[in-house]
Structures are given as C-alpha cells and as structure tokens.
Design a protein around this motif. Structure first.
Motif, PDB file in Angstrom:
ATOM      1  N   HIS A  76       0.844  -1.183   0.000  1.00 21.66           N
ATOM      2  CA  HIS A  76       0.000   0.000   0.000  1.00 21.66           C
ATOM      3  C   HIS A  76       0.885   1.240   0.000  1.00 21.66           C
ATOM      4  O   HIS A  76       2.106   1.173   0.102  1.00 21.66           O
ATOM      5  N   LEU A  77       0.249   2.407  -0.074  1.00 24.20           N
ATOM      6  CA  LEU A  77       0.993   3.646  -0.003  1.00 24.20           C
ATOM      7  C   LEU A  77       1.718   3.721   1.334  1.00 24.20           C
ATOM      8  O   LEU A  77       1.305   3.090   2.300  1.00 24.20           O
ATOM      9  N   PRO A  78       2.795   4.496   1.435  1.00 28.41           N
ATOM     10  CA  PRO A  78       3.522   4.582   2.695  1.00 28.41           C
ATOM     11  C   PRO A  78       2.596   4.900   3.855  1.00 28.41           C
ATOM     12  O   PRO A  78       1.690   5.723   3.742  1.00 28.41           O
ATOM     13  N   GLY A  79       2.805   4.227   4.961  1.00 27.85           N
ATOM     14  CA  GLY A  79       1.938   4.390   6.109  1.00 27.85           C
ATOM     15  C   GLY A  79       2.053   5.757   6.747  1.00 27.85           C
ATOM     16  O   GLY A  79       2.951   6.548   6.460  1.00 27.85           O
ATOM     17  N   THR A  84       4.337  10.965   8.339  1.00 29.47           N
ATOM     18  CA  THR A  84       4.381  12.008   9.358  1.00 29.47           C
ATOM     19  C   THR A  84       5.773  12.213   9.937  1.00 29.47           C
ATOM     20  O   THR A  84       6.136  13.335  10.295  1.00 29.47           O
ATOM     21  N   ARG A  85       6.576  11.153  10.020  1.00 25.48           N
ATOM     22  CA  ARG A  85       7.894  11.283  10.637  1.00 25.48           C
ATOM     23  C   ARG A  85       8.995  11.581   9.626  1.00 25.48           C
ATOM     24  O   ARG A  85       9.875  12.395   9.888  1.00 25.48           O
ATOM     25  N   PRO A  88       8.608  15.060   6.448  1.00 26.20           N
ATOM     26  CA  PRO A  88       9.112  16.393   6.824  1.00 26.20           C
ATOM     27  C   PRO A  88      10.637  16.460   6.881  1.00 26.20           C
ATOM     28  O   PRO A  88      11.235  17.491   6.551  1.00 26.20           O
ATOM     29  N   LEU A  89      11.261  15.359   7.292  1.00 25.99           N
ATOM     30  CA  LEU A  89      12.721  15.313   7.316  1.00 25.99           C
ATOM     31  C   LEU A  89      13.282  15.410   5.904  1.00 25.99           C
ATOM     32  O   LEU A  89      14.275  16.123   5.657  1.00 25.99           O
ATOM     33  N   LEU A  90      12.660  14.711   4.959  1.00 19.92           N
ATOM     34  CA  LEU A  90      13.116  14.777   3.569  1.00 19.92           C
ATOM     35  C   LEU A  90      12.945  16.177   2.997  1.00 19.92           C
ATOM     36  O   LEU A  90      13.802  16.661   2.238  1.00 19.92           O
ATOM     37  N   VAL A  91      11.858  16.834   3.352  1.00 20.17           N
ATOM     38  CA  VAL A  91      11.625  18.216   2.898  1.00 20.17           C
ATOM     39  C   VAL A  91      12.750  19.118   3.404  1.00 20.17           C
ATOM     40  O   VAL A  91      13.289  19.951   2.660  1.00 20.17           O
TER      41      VAL A  91
END
Length: 201
Positions: A76-79, A84-85, A88-91
């Motif tokens: 499925h799509l990433p949980g 949520t965790r 934002p870190l990748l951004v």
C-alpha cells in the motif's frame, strides 16, 4: 450473498483474525478455543497458511504470524508513520542541501523509492516514489547515476521489516559525499532519538 462465500477461505481468514491480538504466540489448543474449530481442521488450515508464509510454527510448536501479511501491507501507499515522521525530514534535507532527498527500501535485491522530496532546481536527480532498481550489493542501494552521485544512510528498524535507507542524490560536481554522509547520519540519529523534549523551566 451465500453463493459468493467460500467456506474454506473464510475459515482460513478466521484463523488469521485470531492473531489480531496482543498475544503473539498461540498453541494449537488456544487457537481451537479462539476459533471454535477442531484441532484436525486447524492443522489443515494452518498447513496451507504456512505454505504461503501467513503463519509460522516455532520450535515449541506455537503458532505466530509469518512474513506474508507484513509484505502485503507494504504494497500500500507509505503508512502514516512514514509520512508524518520521515517526509518532513526529507523536505528539510532537500531544502538545506539543494539535492534530492529520499527514503529507500531494499528487499530481495530490489531497491524501491518509498518517499522523496525534490529540490527546487532544474539540475537534479529526478526520483519518484515507486521507482525501482536492482541493488548492486546487499549493503549498497545506490543506482548507477551517470554524472551523478547518491549517498545513503541505513536506518534502524524492525528485524521483520526490510532495510530502509535515507539518501541524498544529485550532480557529482555539486554533491559532496563526505558532507552528505554527515548530514544523513545526523538525520538518522534524530529519527532514532524521536521528537525533542521541551526544556523544563
């Protein structure tokens, strides 16, 4: 409708539902009590479920979930936990470094991009969620990037989960591998530490 039912399938699913419990391991007697099935019936159902790795039996003869339910759930799509965790870190990584920041998953020699943030520049590594490639080695998820470079940092996770990596990638002349490795190590450590606690006045 009655004609849409397959009794054997429903019985097998009933057995799987028994594992939706805080109790992780079940004896055959406990499964019989939970499902209401005879032990002989359970053994046939568990045999089929074992062949497809939906359940496993340990050395003490107790039953527990196998790897198949976890594997299917990952299709499925990433949980919510990943989104949520880690998103934002990748951004933040993409904004601070000006390079493509991604979460990679490695399973059975195949690397899959699970999450990604692209930098706001035309010269970049265009990576998309769902992109896949063959891993060059067990501990090296980097793809071949002519004129580019990818730096990866492994993440600590559940032993049943496939390995996951944080990655920064971009043009070879712009991305400093040593600096990127240090940034990724700090990012991975921040995930392990969890949310920062507020200072007590």
């Amino acid at each position: 409708m009655a004609q849409d039912r397959v009794e054997a399938v429903e019985r097998a699913l009933t057995v799987l539902e028994a594992f939706d419990s805080p109790q992780e391991y079940f004896t055959l007697a406990e499964l019989a009590q939970v499902t209401g099935y005879y032990k002989s019936t359970l053994l046939r159902l568990l045999g089929s479920l074992t062949r497809f790795d939906y359940v496993q039996r340990d050395e003490q003869g107790r039953w527990h979930l196998g790897h198949a339910p976890v594997r299917l759930a990952r299709r499925h799509l990433p949980g919510r936990h990943l989104t949520t965790r880690i998103q934002p870190l990748l951004v933040r990584l993409a904004a601070d470094c000006g390079e493509t920041a991604a979460l990679l998953e490695v399973e059975d020699g195949t690397v899959e991009c699970r999450l990604v943030t692209l930098p706001d520049t035309s010269l970049r590594h265009d990576l998309r969620p769902g992109d896949r490639w063959v891993a060059s080695a067990d501990n090296d998820p980097r793809p071949a990037l002519p004129g580019g470079v990818m730096v990866c940092q492994t993440l600590t996770g559940d032993a049943l989960e496939p390995p996951m990596w944080l990655a920064l990638s971009g043009p070879a002349g712009r991305l400093d591998p040593q600096q990127a490795q240090s940034i990724l190590a700090d990012a991975a450590a921040s995930l392990t530490a969890g949310p920062a606690r507020e200072a007590v006045p």
